[in-house]
Design an enzyme around this catalytic site. Sequence first.
Site, mmCIF file in Angstrom:
data_model
loop_
_atom_site.group_PDB
_atom_site.id
_atom_site.type_symbol
_atom_site.label_atom_id
_atom_site.label_comp_id
_atom_site.label_asym_id
_atom_site.label_seq_id
_atom_site.Cartn_x
_atom_site.Cartn_y
_atom_site.Cartn_z
ATOM 1 N N GLY A 32 0.841 -1.200 0.000
ATOM 2 C CA GLY A 32 0.000 0.000 0.000
ATOM 3 C C GLY A 32 0.868 1.239 0.000
ATOM 4 N N GLY A 34 1.442 5.012 1.678
ATOM 5 C CA GLY A 34 1.126 5.932 2.765
ATOM 6 C C GLY A 34 1.346 7.361 2.304
ATOM 7 N N LYS A 35 1.072 8.292 3.182
ATOM 8 C CA LYS A 35 1.236 9.699 2.811
ATOM 9 C C LYS A 35 2.684 10.056 2.517
ATOM 10 C CE LYS A 35 -0.571 11.713 6.283
ATOM 11 N NZ LYS A 35 -1.015 10.461 6.903
ATOM 12 N N PHE A 36 3.615 9.434 3.271
ATOM 13 C CA PHE A 36 5.013 9.835 3.152
ATOM 14 C C PHE A 36 5.905 8.719 2.636
ATOM 15 C CE2 PHE A 36 3.217 12.442 6.612
ATOM 16 C CZ PHE A 36 3.316 13.676 5.980
ATOM 17 N N GLY A 37 5.304 7.651 2.144
ATOM 18 C CA GLY A 37 6.127 6.561 1.635
ATOM 19 C C GLY A 37 5.281 5.355 1.317
ATOM 20 N N VAL A 39 4.465 0.909 1.809
ATOM 21 C CA VAL A 39 4.544 -0.247 2.697
ATOM 22 C C VAL A 39 4.798 -1.490 1.829
ATOM 23 C CG1 VAL A 39 3.328 -1.591 4.445
ATOM 24 C CG2 VAL A 39 2.896 0.864 4.257
ATOM 25 N N LYS A 54 7.298 -0.332 6.543
ATOM 26 C CA LYS A 54 6.749 0.965 6.133
ATOM 27 C C LYS A 54 7.929 1.918 5.927
ATOM 28 C CE LYS A 54 3.280 4.372 7.474
ATOM 29 N NZ LYS A 54 2.057 4.556 8.230
ATOM 30 N N ASP A 148 -8.127 8.679 15.554
ATOM 31 C CA ASP A 148 -8.208 8.644 14.096
ATOM 32 C C ASP A 148 -8.667 7.270 13.629
ATOM 33 O OD1 ASP A 148 -8.099 9.801 11.618
ATOM 34 O OD2 ASP A 148 -5.971 9.390 11.316
HETATM 35 P P1 ATP Z 1 -0.118 7.564 7.860
HETATM 36 O O1 ATP Z 1 -1.493 8.022 8.159
HETATM 37 O O2 ATP Z 1 0.676 7.102 9.013
HETATM 38 O O3 ATP Z 1 0.655 8.443 6.911
HETATM 39 P P2 ATP Z 1 -0.973 6.035 5.798
HETATM 40 O O4 ATP Z 1 -2.430 5.914 6.020
HETATM 41 O O5 ATP Z 1 -0.520 7.011 4.788
HETATM 42 O O6 ATP Z 1 -0.239 6.254 7.098
HETATM 43 P P3 ATP Z 1 -0.661 3.301 6.241
HETATM 44 O O7 ATP Z 1 -2.112 3.245 6.553
HETATM 45 O O8 ATP Z 1 0.251 3.011 7.358
HETATM 46 O O9 ATP Z 1 -0.317 4.640 5.518
HETATM 47 O O10 ATP Z 1 -0.303 2.306 5.054
HETATM 48 C C1 ATP Z 1 -0.815 2.477 3.744
HETATM 49 C C2 ATP Z 1 -1.506 1.200 3.284
HETATM 50 O O11 ATP Z 1 -0.576 0.114 3.251
HETATM 51 C C3 ATP Z 1 -2.604 0.720 4.228
HETATM 52 O O12 ATP Z 1 -3.787 1.386 3.974
HETATM 53 C C4 ATP Z 1 -2.642 -0.776 3.931
HETATM 54 O O13 ATP Z 1 -3.375 -1.031 2.764
HETATM 55 C C5 ATP Z 1 -1.177 -1.085 3.681
HETATM 56 N N1 ATP Z 1 -0.540 -1.529 4.924
HETATM 57 C C6 ATP Z 1 0.031 -0.747 5.854
HETATM 58 N N2 ATP Z 1 0.524 -1.467 6.876
HETATM 59 C C7 ATP Z 1 0.272 -2.748 6.583
HETATM 60 C C8 ATP Z 1 0.532 -3.982 7.268
HETATM 61 N N3 ATP Z 1 1.141 -3.993 8.427
HETATM 62 N N4 ATP Z 1 0.130 -5.120 6.685
HETATM 63 C C9 ATP Z 1 -0.518 -5.090 5.491
HETATM 64 N N5 ATP Z 1 -0.791 -3.965 4.803
HETATM 65 C C10 ATP Z 1 -0.408 -2.801 5.329
#
Ligand code: ATP
Length: 293
Positions: A32, A34-37, A39, A54, A148
């Site tokens: 997936g 994320g906002k700053f990178g 996963v 991540k 959140d």
């Molecule tokens: P943040 O709000 O911290 O910036 P984000 O919402 O941008 O985070 P995450 O939610 O941490 O980012 O990760 C982005 C996506 O990656 C998630 O929505 C999910 O689909 C996938 N993902 C993240 N962590 C995991 C994990 N531990 N196992 C499986 N998929 C994951």
Amino acid sequence: MVKVSEGKPEPNPNKGLPTWTLQDFEIGKPLGKGKFGKVYLAREKKSKYIVALKVIFKQQLEKYRLHHQLLREIEIQSSLNHPNVLRIFGWFHDKDHFILILEYAARGELYKELRKSKHLSEKHAATYILSLTKALAYCHEKHVIHRDIKPENLLLDLEGRLKIADFGWSVQSRTKRHTMCGTLDYLAPEMVENKAHDYTVDNWTLGILCYEFLYGVPPFETESQTNTFKRIIKVDLSFPSTPRVSAEAKDLISKLLVKDALKRLSLQKILEHPWIVKNADPSGVCSGGVSQI
Ligand code: ATP
Ligand code: MG
């Protein structure tokens, strides 16, 4: 999002833990963004242990001055050890990135399953609400308010057990996200009105999620932020006739979506609520995928 009580020591999240490098991992498919990178699925070479990495760009963090906040949030999440809270095993950094070593949630976002099935059965919804309530009771005991909680931040492991993920790590980014992308839907009235708030904001969010699990949409959704804001502060709640939802479920939702934070049902009372007792699987496992009613 996490908030800690005042007076916590300065973060030192890796204290006493081995120092990792990217060379310790075989990197697999992206999971997936994320906002700053991004996963990634990964496997630790020696133990063959599967994790999610991540990867966060330092440059992006610096732009928003979130570096310190990230370390603080890693420390909080490291201190939480609960079956329904996604584990963080450690972290390391190189020249350009911070890398968090996370528990792998094989079935990904609950949000995706919810969108696929439109809405959940009462059994699945109650099982997720029970898991969430237990996780939040544990967090609140440790003086952590998530603030959140929404379907995007709820992940599922291989067996379908719910894991609260994404402890946010920044009030700044959260505020920004809400004003820019309009995810007001999960916020309690006192939060949208920028008033003082406490752990009972998470209880409100449980009511929102319970509604969304059962009806497929959050209760105060509208086409505009302004109208959603108005509906939240009025607690303009109604229950559509389809899908058919039991009176007990509606009772629980109505007791959580209460404007006066002090009058919202406590987490303990949620655990004892007849709808939970009747429908939830105490093991927290939602097997066989998420089915429709
Ligand atoms: P943040 O709000 O911290 O910036 P984000 O919402 O941008 O985070 P995450 O939610 O941490 O980012 O990760 C982005 C996506 O990656 C998630 O929505 C999910 O689909 C996938 N993902 C993240 N962590 C995991 C994990 N531990 N196992 C499986 N998929 C994951
Ligand atoms: Mg997220």
